[in-house]
Scaffold this active site. Structure first.
Site, PDB file in Angstrom:
ATOM      1  N   HIS A 164       0.845  -1.198   0.000  1.00  0.00           N
ATOM      2  CA  HIS A 164       0.000   0.000   0.000  1.00  0.00           C
ATOM      3  C   HIS A 164       0.886   1.257   0.000  1.00  0.00           C
ATOM      4  O   HIS A 164       0.645   2.199  -0.769  1.00  0.00           O
ATOM      5  CB  HIS A 164      -0.908  -0.037   1.238  1.00  0.00           C
ATOM      6  N   GLU A 165       1.940   1.250   0.828  1.00  0.00           N
ATOM      7  CA  GLU A 165       2.839   2.420   0.891  1.00  0.00           C
ATOM      8  C   GLU A 165       3.660   2.544  -0.388  1.00  0.00           C
ATOM      9  O   GLU A 165       3.883   3.648  -0.883  1.00  0.00           O
ATOM     10  CB  GLU A 165       3.763   2.328   2.114  1.00  0.00           C
TER      11      GLU A 165
END
Lengths: 182, 166
Positions: free
Chosen positions: B139-140
């Site tokens: 996600h990051e």
């Protein structure tokens, strides 16, 4: 066996689906495909029902009148003909893609993206939008499942649609729907 | 000012690919502190990427300590210029994002991967992550490419309002 479209919209309250489906059951109708969801606090029902050969639009309207009155629903019932897919559109051979769009809300996002899609001979299969964010900075989020003609180059068509969306000032990603049959 | 405001849609930094940090200097170390402090200041936040605090650099912080879905857990860590070396096992799960506060979505992510990058001391490290930590890392990583979970959902029925009534 006749089939009907039925739509109903009203301020959301518990019991709407139970009431509408109960009236349909009492009439011996069968719920086929349906979409039911809350839109900005209103409950919206869109469905296709099949009924016995003696049932007509008037019978459905009469059967649904009490529940429509009870929940203050805007109700429409129509008799459907046989669905006829366009022969020339190549819809059967089309390939599925997903398009995600998000950005500052403005007028014309849905029209801009779907016009670009139509120009490519693509077809909307499913679409949902969400207006979120604060009233001072509203954000529009749209997700579409579409089909694109398999020939000559669906990836190129998808990229042209993505660019058309970006030209509206919103962010857009496109990707093919891939599935593995196991 | 270690705790920074978290940007939300439609801020342009969130959809712009971040640029490499290159050398881990004082500014980079300061960024690492801000990322961890801002992440810790936000309840339930398990990861934060530099673009989310308005810095278009390839850096993120993750900390899945104590999360019920976590298996691997490297505590709180920051990586600069991260890259994925190995990946495997896609899994579908629902996730949210501080920069998209009103919606959640079902996203397929690899269940395990090896991610490498520079730590705040400038040393090259490689971390084996799986389960929830792997999801947080991916996600990051997406944030560093200007992508949100909204860009990864498999279709219109995979985006959900957090609250129906506001």
């Amino acid at each position: 066996m006749p089939r009907f479209s039925l739509s109903a919209v009203g301020a959301d309250r518990p019991g709407i689906v139970a009431g509408v489906s109960g009236a349909l059951v009492d009439l011996g109708c069968n719920l086929e495909d349906s979409t039911m969801t809350i839109l900005q606090g209103y409950f919206a029902i869109l469905l296709v029902v099949s009924a016995g050969s003696s049932v007509g639009v008037g019978d459905l309207e009469a059967a649904l009148a009490p529940v429509a009155s009870r929940f203050d629903l805007v109700l429409t019932v129509r008799l459907l003909g046989d669905a006829q897919l366009p022969e020339s559109g190549g819809l059967a051979d089309a390939v599925p893609w997903t398009i995600a769009v998000h950005g500052a809300d403005r007028t014309g996002i849905v029209h801009g993206v779907t016009s670009a899609l139509a120009a490519e001979g693509g077809n909307v299969v499913d679409l949902s939008t969400h207006l979120v964010g604060s009233s001072g900075a509203p954000v529009y989020v749209m997700t579409l499942r579409v089909t694109l003609p398999a020939e000559p180059d669906p990836a190129a068509a998808a990229e042209r649609i993505r660019r058309a969306a970006e030209a509206l000032g919103v962010h857009c990603t496109v990707h093919p729907d891939e599935s593995d049959t196991l | 000012m270690p705790v920074r405001p978290v940007l939300v849609l439609p801020h342009p930094v969130l959809v712009t690919p971040a640029v490499a940090v290159g050398v881990v200097d004082e500014a980079a170390r300061s960024l690492a502190v801000d990322l961890v402090d801002t992440m810790r200041a936000s309840p339930a936040c398990v990861g934060l990427a530099a673009p989310q605090i308005g810095v278009g650099r390839r850096a993120f912080a993750v900390d899945v300590t104590g999360h019920r879905k976590a298996r691997s857990c490297h505590g709180a860590f920051v990586l600069f210029d991260p890259e994925v070396l190995e990946r495997s096992q896609p899994e579908l799960a629902r996730e949210g994002c501080m920069s998209v506060p009103d919606l959640t979505g079902d996203v397929q992510r690899d269940g395990a991967l090896v991610v490498a990058g520079l730590d705040p001391e400038g040393r090259r490290v490689a971390l084996e992550v799986d389960a929830f930590e792997a999801r947080a890392v991916q996600h990051e990583l997406d944030h560093l490419d200007g992508l949100l979970f909204l860009d990864r959902v498999p279709g219109p029925h995979s985006v959900f309002p957090r609250k129906v009534y506001r």
